[in-house]
Motif scaffolding. Structure first.
Motif, short mmCIF file in Angstrom:
data_model
loop_
_atom_site.label_atom_id
_atom_site.label_comp_id
_atom_site.label_asym_id
_atom_site.label_seq_id
_atom_site.Cartn_x
_atom_site.Cartn_y
_atom_site.Cartn_z
N ARG A 283 -20.38 -39.28 -21.69
CA ARG A 283 -21.65 -39.88 -21.23
C ARG A 283 -22.71 -38.77 -20.80
NH1 ARG A 283 -23.49 -41.21 -16.67
NH2 ARG A 283 -21.31 -41.66 -15.72
N LEU A 284 -22.22 -38.18 -19.75
CA LEU A 284 -22.86 -36.93 -19.07
C LEU A 284 -23.34 -35.81 -19.91
CD1 LEU A 284 -20.95 -37.14 -15.77
CD2 LEU A 284 -23.26 -37.80 -16.17
N ALA A 285 -22.35 -35.65 -21.00
CA ALA A 285 -22.85 -34.62 -21.95
C ALA A 285 -23.95 -34.86 -22.71
CB ALA A 285 -21.75 -34.18 -22.83
N ALA A 286 -24.06 -36.14 -22.96
CA ALA A 286 -25.31 -36.63 -23.94
C ALA A 286 -26.56 -36.66 -23.08
CB ALA A 286 -25.02 -37.98 -24.52
N ASP A 287 -26.19 -37.28 -21.71
CA ASP A 287 -27.36 -37.32 -20.81
C ASP A 287 -28.00 -35.88 -20.46
OD1 ASP A 287 -27.37 -40.04 -20.84
OD2 ASP A 287 -26.41 -40.24 -19.05
N SER A 288 -27.06 -34.99 -20.20
CA SER A 288 -27.69 -33.65 -19.75
C SER A 288 -28.34 -33.03 -21.00
CB SER A 288 -26.64 -32.76 -19.26
OG SER A 288 -25.56 -32.50 -20.32
N ALA A 289 -27.92 -33.27 -22.15
CA ALA A 289 -28.92 -32.75 -23.48
C ALA A 289 -30.08 -33.52 -23.44
CB ALA A 289 -28.05 -33.06 -24.85
N ARG A 290 -30.03 -34.87 -23.16
CA ARG A 290 -31.33 -35.51 -23.14
C ARG A 290 -32.25 -35.00 -22.02
NH1 ARG A 290 -31.77 -42.08 -21.88
NH2 ARG A 290 -34.03 -42.21 -22.06
N LEU A 291 -31.80 -34.80 -21.02
CA LEU A 291 -32.53 -34.22 -19.83
C LEU A 291 -33.25 -32.65 -20.22
CD1 LEU A 291 -33.71 -34.51 -16.97
CD2 LEU A 291 -31.55 -33.59 -15.99
N ASP A 292 -32.39 -31.71 -20.71
CA ASP A 292 -32.87 -30.74 -21.34
C ASP A 292 -34.20 -30.70 -21.98
OD1 ASP A 292 -30.98 -29.31 -19.83
OD2 ASP A 292 -29.77 -28.74 -21.56
N ALA A 293 -34.00 -31.61 -23.12
CA ALA A 293 -35.08 -32.00 -24.14
C ALA A 293 -36.28 -32.43 -23.16
CB ALA A 293 -34.51 -32.94 -25.02
N LEU A 294 -36.27 -33.25 -22.32
CA LEU A 294 -37.40 -33.56 -21.59
C LEU A 294 -38.01 -32.66 -20.61
CD1 LEU A 294 -36.51 -37.18 -19.59
CD2 LEU A 294 -38.22 -36.64 -21.23
N LEU A 295 -37.13 -31.73 -20.10
CA LEU A 295 -37.57 -30.61 -19.21
C LEU A 295 -38.25 -29.61 -20.24
CD1 LEU A 295 -34.50 -30.26 -16.82
CD2 LEU A 295 -36.90 -31.26 -16.49
N ARG A 307 -22.89 -30.57 -16.56
CA ARG A 307 -23.18 -32.04 -17.08
C ARG A 307 -23.74 -33.04 -15.68
NH1 ARG A 307 -18.46 -33.43 -21.42
NH2 ARG A 307 -18.66 -31.23 -22.21
N LEU A 308 -23.61 -32.42 -14.28
CA LEU A 308 -24.31 -33.39 -13.46
C LEU A 308 -25.57 -32.89 -13.00
CD1 LEU A 308 -21.11 -34.14 -11.26
CD2 LEU A 308 -22.30 -35.85 -12.64
N PHE A 309 -26.15 -31.89 -13.25
CA PHE A 309 -27.48 -31.04 -12.86
C PHE A 309 -28.00 -30.23 -13.85
CE2 PHE A 309 -24.51 -28.60 -10.69
CZ PHE A 309 -24.95 -27.35 -10.84
N ARG A 310 -29.21 -30.02 -13.89
CA ARG A 310 -29.74 -28.89 -14.68
C ARG A 310 -30.62 -28.06 -13.91
NH1 ARG A 310 -26.68 -28.14 -18.00
NH2 ARG A 310 -27.91 -27.35 -19.76
N LEU A 311 -30.80 -26.91 -14.18
CA LEU A 311 -31.58 -26.04 -13.58
C LEU A 311 -32.77 -25.29 -14.46
CD1 LEU A 311 -32.09 -24.19 -11.10
CD2 LEU A 311 -30.91 -22.44 -12.02
N ALA A 312 -33.98 -25.84 -14.10
CA ALA A 312 -35.12 -25.32 -14.65
C ALA A 312 -36.18 -24.42 -14.19
CB ALA A 312 -36.00 -26.79 -14.84
N GLU A 313 -36.90 -23.59 -14.63
CA GLU A 313 -37.59 -22.66 -14.15
C GLU A 313 -38.87 -22.76 -14.68
OE1 GLU A 313 -37.70 -17.72 -13.67
OE2 GLU A 313 -36.92 -18.69 -15.40
N GLY A 314 -40.01 -22.77 -13.48
CA GLY A 314 -41.21 -22.85 -14.12
C GLY A 314 -42.18 -22.83 -12.47
N LEU A 344 -29.36 -36.09 -12.74
CA LEU A 344 -29.52 -37.00 -13.94
C LEU A 344 -29.94 -38.61 -13.53
CD1 LEU A 344 -26.20 -36.17 -16.15
CD2 LEU A 344 -28.58 -35.05 -16.21
N PRO A 345 -30.90 -39.17 -14.41
CA PRO A 345 -31.19 -40.51 -13.99
C PRO A 345 -30.07 -41.41 -14.27
CG PRO A 345 -33.08 -39.26 -15.07
CD PRO A 345 -31.96 -38.37 -15.24
N GLY A 346 -29.95 -42.46 -13.71
CA GLY A 346 -28.77 -43.27 -13.89
C GLY A 346 -28.91 -44.52 -14.91
#
Length: 360
Positions: A283-295, A307-314, A344-346
């Motif tokens: 589930r977290l693999a799918a959710d982290s990919a979904r978060l990547d797309a949003l970011l 799979r529990l957090f994503r690092l973004a730059e901006g 990740l949102p829950g």
């Protein structure tokens, strides 16, 4: 193994989340962490409630805790219960012998204990990473150097041999294979030093094998966090894995009844639940990919993570303020002013709030 996310300068992250510090860590120093909703509410007093806390790397969908027997609360824990937890933890983490496991009331306590229990004159930390490691070793009188590459962990051939890294790393997700860790541990052992590997985020990463199969190794100490992967940080449960001699020394330093009765019962049942863990990882693999797309859709560059957090730059300051005004707390870092870390949102409502705040 190639790292996930480019290696940055040796400056530590400082553990810093903008918006206030909390008391914690070694020797009463101030150290900042995620999850501080009181500080967020003071910084963004008009934000809608409830706050959506995405500032931590904790599983947003926890393992379902069953009713616990009253004895878990009313009696001092029995030694057999602690031994049973260590046996389950050894099996879950891949250690060959429960004698290699020490259970503690949270990994943070182990981070503070190791420099005093196994002192070293000098330590190299692969950085940027979780800042409590360097801070606790410095507080114990160790000369700490923060280095930017795995190769630099070796240091001078004739120098002190202690080294420390997180695998996968927080917050950029860099990771290293067991054979790399074995070779480094062998070099540390030859100098009478240590290799400490914090595997707090490894449990839900099937492509990042833990290093417990390398034990017993004279120089290797591993740390594991129960609360992050199982979404139960308030249980306060963590583990050190090491040679039987080092693990026994850690258990002796912690003393009797170090882990509470409820934590023993929850940890024993949850760590044995392999079906839940496998489903959570998927589930977290799918959710982290979904978060990547949003970011990425919001114009942020995704640098990596787990799979529990994503690092973004901006433009981290602007995004932190914008999200904060929307009642969403994310993580900023004083040492890396363009970085933001997103948990990740829950649930569906949380995903909708984040999508609206990123795109609106």
């Amino acid at each position: 193994m190639a790292a996930v996310g480019a290696e940055q300068s040796g400056a530590g992250l400082g553990g810093a989340e903008q918006g206030g510090a909390e008391q914690g860590g070694a020797e009463g120093r101030l150290m900042e962490h995620g999850g501080r909703l009181g500080a967020a509410r003071r910084q963004f007093p008009g934000a809608p409630e409830p706050f959506l806390d995405l500032s931590t790397g904790i599983n947003p969908i926890p393992w379902p805790v069953p009713p616990l027997p009253p004895e878990a609360f009313t009696r001092l824990p029995e030694p057999e219960a602690e031994a049973a937890l260590r046996a389950v933890a050894a099996a879950a983490y891949g250690a060959a012998d429960p004698a290699m496991v020490a259970a503690a009331p949270g990994t943070q306590l182990l981070i503070q204990l190791l420099p005093r229990l196994f002192p070293q004159p000098a330590l190299r930390v692969l950085s940027p990473t979780y800042a409590e490691h360097a801070a606790c070793w410095r507080a114990a009188g160790t000369a700490v150097a923060e280095v930017a590459s795995f190769a630099a962990l070796d240091g001078p051939a004739d120098g002190p041999g202690a080294a420390l890294l997180c695998n996968p790393n927080n917050p950029d997700g860099r990771r290293y294979a067991p054979e790399e860790l074995r070779a480094l541990a062998d070099r540390m052992a030859a100098r009478g030093g240590l290799l400490v590997v914090d595997e707090a985020f490894a449990e839900l990463e099937p492509d990042t094998p833990g290093a417990a199969a390398l034990l017993p190794h004279p120089a290797l100490i591993l740390l594991r966090s129960f609360g992050k992967s199982h979404g139960l940080a308030g249980v306060r449960l963590g583990f050190a894995l090491a040679s039987p001699e080092r693990a026994a020394a850690i258990r002796a330093a912690l003393g009797p009844w170090a882990v509470s009765g409820p934590a023993l019962a929850i940890g024993r049942a949850a760590l044995a639940d392999t079906a839940w863990r496998e489903a959570a990882a998927a589930r977290l693999a799918a959710d982290s990919a979904r978060l990547d797309a949003l970011l990425a859709g919001a114009g942020l560059r995704v640098r990596g993570g787990t799979r529990l957090f994503r690092l973004a730059e901006g433009d981290a300051a602007a995004w932190h303020a914008r999200l904060g005004r929307a009642g969403i707390l994310v993580r900023r870092f004083s040492g890396q002013p363009r970085w933001l870390r997103f948990g990740l949102p829950g649930d569906a409502a949380a995903w909708a709030r984040l999508a609206a705040a990123l795109g609106g």
